[in-house]
Design an enzyme around this catalytic site. Structure first.
Site, PDB file in Angstrom:
ATOM      1  N   GLU A  97       0.829  -1.214   0.000  1.00 16.35           N
ATOM      2  CA  GLU A  97       0.000   0.000   0.000  1.00 16.35           C
ATOM      3  C   GLU A  97       0.857   1.254   0.000  1.00 16.35           C
ATOM      4  O   GLU A  97       0.333   2.341   0.209  1.00 16.35           O
ATOM      5  CB  GLU A  97      -0.932   0.014   1.225  1.00 16.35           C
ATOM      6  CG  GLU A  97      -2.187  -0.789   1.000  1.00 16.35           C
ATOM      7  CD  GLU A  97      -3.197  -0.666   2.122  1.00 16.35           C
ATOM      8  OE1 GLU A  97      -2.880  -0.121   3.187  1.00 16.35           O
ATOM      9  OE2 GLU A  97      -4.310  -1.133   1.914  1.00 16.35           O
ATOM     10  N   GLY A 122      -8.922 -22.580   6.375  1.00 13.11           N
ATOM     11  CA  GLY A 122      -7.705 -22.674   7.192  1.00 13.11           C
ATOM     12  C   GLY A 122      -6.490 -22.062   6.520  1.00 13.11           C
ATOM     13  O   GLY A 122      -6.599 -21.140   5.713  1.00 13.11           O
ATOM     14  N   THR A 162     -12.849  -7.198   7.636  1.00 13.52           N
ATOM     15  CA  THR A 162     -11.779  -6.200   7.447  1.00 13.52           C
ATOM     16  C   THR A 162     -10.672  -6.425   8.485  1.00 13.52           C
ATOM     17  O   THR A 162     -10.955  -6.568   9.671  1.00 13.52           O
ATOM     18  CB  THR A 162     -12.337  -4.761   7.605  1.00 13.52           C
ATOM     19  OG1 THR A 162     -13.552  -4.665   6.880  1.00 13.52           O
ATOM     20  CG2 THR A 162     -11.347  -3.732   7.093  1.00 13.52           C
ATOM     21  N   GLY A 174      -6.891 -10.485   7.755  1.00 14.83           N
ATOM     22  CA  GLY A 174      -5.583 -10.879   7.211  1.00 14.83           C
ATOM     23  C   GLY A 174      -4.445 -10.158   7.939  1.00 14.83           C
ATOM     24  O   GLY A 174      -3.385 -10.745   8.196  1.00 14.83           O
ATOM     25  N   ASP A 175      -4.674  -8.903   8.293  1.00 20.77           N
ATOM     26  CA  ASP A 175      -3.643  -8.126   9.001  1.00 20.77           C
ATOM     27  C   ASP A 175      -3.425  -8.696  10.407  1.00 20.77           C
ATOM     28  O   ASP A 175      -2.292  -8.765  10.891  1.00 20.77           O
ATOM     29  CB  ASP A 175      -4.060  -6.654   9.112  1.00 20.77           C
ATOM     30  CG  ASP A 175      -4.261  -6.017   7.746  1.00 20.77           C
ATOM     31  OD1 ASP A 175      -3.587  -6.448   6.786  1.00 20.77           O
ATOM     32  OD2 ASP A 175      -5.099  -5.105   7.636  1.00 20.77           O
TER      33      ASP A 175
HETATM   34  O1  RIB Z   1      -6.661  -4.797   5.470  1.00 24.94           O
HETATM   35  C1  RIB Z   1      -7.606  -3.857   5.883  1.00 24.94           C
HETATM   36  C2  RIB Z   1      -7.173  -2.477   5.518  1.00 24.94           C
HETATM   37  O2  RIB Z   1      -7.126  -2.364   4.114  1.00 24.94           O
HETATM   38  C3  RIB Z   1      -8.103  -1.377   5.970  1.00 24.94           C
HETATM   39  O3  RIB Z   1      -7.824  -0.915   7.273  1.00 24.94           O
HETATM   40  C4  RIB Z   1      -7.948  -0.318   4.891  1.00 24.94           C
HETATM   41  O4  RIB Z   1      -7.293   0.836   5.319  1.00 24.94           O
HETATM   42  C5  RIB Z   1      -7.188  -0.998   3.756  1.00 24.94           C
HETATM   43  O5  RIB Z   1      -5.909  -0.568   3.683  1.00 24.94           O
END
Ligand code: RIB
Length: 297
Positions: A136, A216, A240, A243-244
């Site tokens: 990003e 999984g 949302t 994955g992070d």
């Molecule tokens: O992975 C989720 C994120 O993707 C969000 O918080 C948004 O900002 C995008 O970048």
């Protein structure tokens, strides 16, 4: 070993919608919430909540103080976040009743990183330190090159995927963390086993972690040995930052010296908890919650 996350910081505008808006359609949303997010910021918060000291580097705009504060509150080192003219990055996120999302990004300050800033930050790190990257921000290719030259371990979450990533020196990546869509895009394969095999053939010196949502997660080591861990079956209200959350918790496990299977299971537990809450960074659980969830099993 120090962990540097060189990544995005966004303001997230999250709209609750009956369905994702289509081309030519005007759709009234039922709710708007504004929070701090961005894949970079979310992953730093996940690492911090998993108990790891993380240094975050990146750019915010003139309006970016809340993003910096959100990181500071978590104990993240914000000394390498710079402020530039103009707006911070932001994301317009639609969430439907199934908890699925679709995201429109405005890069803003996230696209204003410079080589001078990269050199200045990397100078404070050394061989063996880890650098975590997503896709990003600008200059991801430069970061890979410079971090590799220093002997840092490069962890890449190639999200959001763009074809130009495939032209980067990805052989220098120590670990890829990818989801099924990114796996398809990187390998041209539909089947997860085939995806892993193709990516392993192309990048034999890298570890690959492939997340498959409800199915999984699989991990492929440098010898091509694959282990799989099932997902926890939970009701998602908002995926949302799932994955992070996974990325932060998995890396935290690896840094703590846990074996890969244990790190994967803990990360699956953390992301299961994240999808049960609305929002991005705010949905990321702390380690105590994850431990309690894993004990219940
Ligand atoms: O992975 C989720 C994120 O993707 C969000 O918080 C948004 O900002 C995008 O970048």
């Amino acid at each position: 070993m120090k962990i540097l996350n060189f990544g995005s910081l966004n303001y997230d505008y999250t709209y609750q919608v009956s369905h994702m808006v289509c081309s030519g359609e005007t759709l009234a949303s039922t709710q708007l919430k504004t929070h701090c997010g961005g894949k970079g910021l979310n992953q730093s918060i996940a690492l911090a909540r998993a108990g790891i000291k993380v240094y975050h580097a990146g750019m915010v705009g003139e309006d970016g103080q809340q993003l910096v504060d959100a990181c500071s509150r978590e104990g993240i080192d914000v000394g390498y976040i710079r402020r530039v003219e103009g707006k911070s990055g932001h994301a317009i996120i639609q969430v439907n009743p199934k908890g699925e999302n679709c995201i429109l990004l405005y890069g803003g300050a996230n696209r204003k990183n410079s080589e001078e800033q990269i050199d200045d930050v990397l100078e404070r790190f050394e061989a063996g330190d880890m650098i975590l990257l997503q896709n990003e921000i600008n200059l991801v290719d430069v970061l890979i090159e410079k971090a590799f030259r220093k002997g840092m371990k490069i962890i890449l979450n190639p999200s959001p995927f763009e074809e130009q990533l495939m032209g980067y020196e990805l052989k220098k990546v120590h670990t890829f963390l990818i989801n099924e869509t990114e796996g398809k895009q990187m390998s041209g394969e539909e089947n997860p086993e085939q995806m892993l095999w193709r990516i392993h053939q192309r990048y034999p010196d890298s570890e690959i972690v492939l997340t498959l949502g409800e199915k999984g997660v699989c991990h492929c080591n440098r010898d091509g040995k694959v282990i799989s861990v099932p997902a926890f079956q939970v009701k998602a209200v908002d995926t949302t930052a799932a994955g992070d959350t996974f990325t932060g918790y998995y890396l935290a496990g690896v840094c703590k010296g846990n074996d890969r299977r244990e790190a994967l299971r803990t990360a699956c537990g953390a992301s299961a908890l994240a999808v049960m809450k609305k929002g991005a960074a705010m949905s990321i659980p702390v380690m105590e919650e994850v431990k309690r969830f894993l004990e219940k099993g």
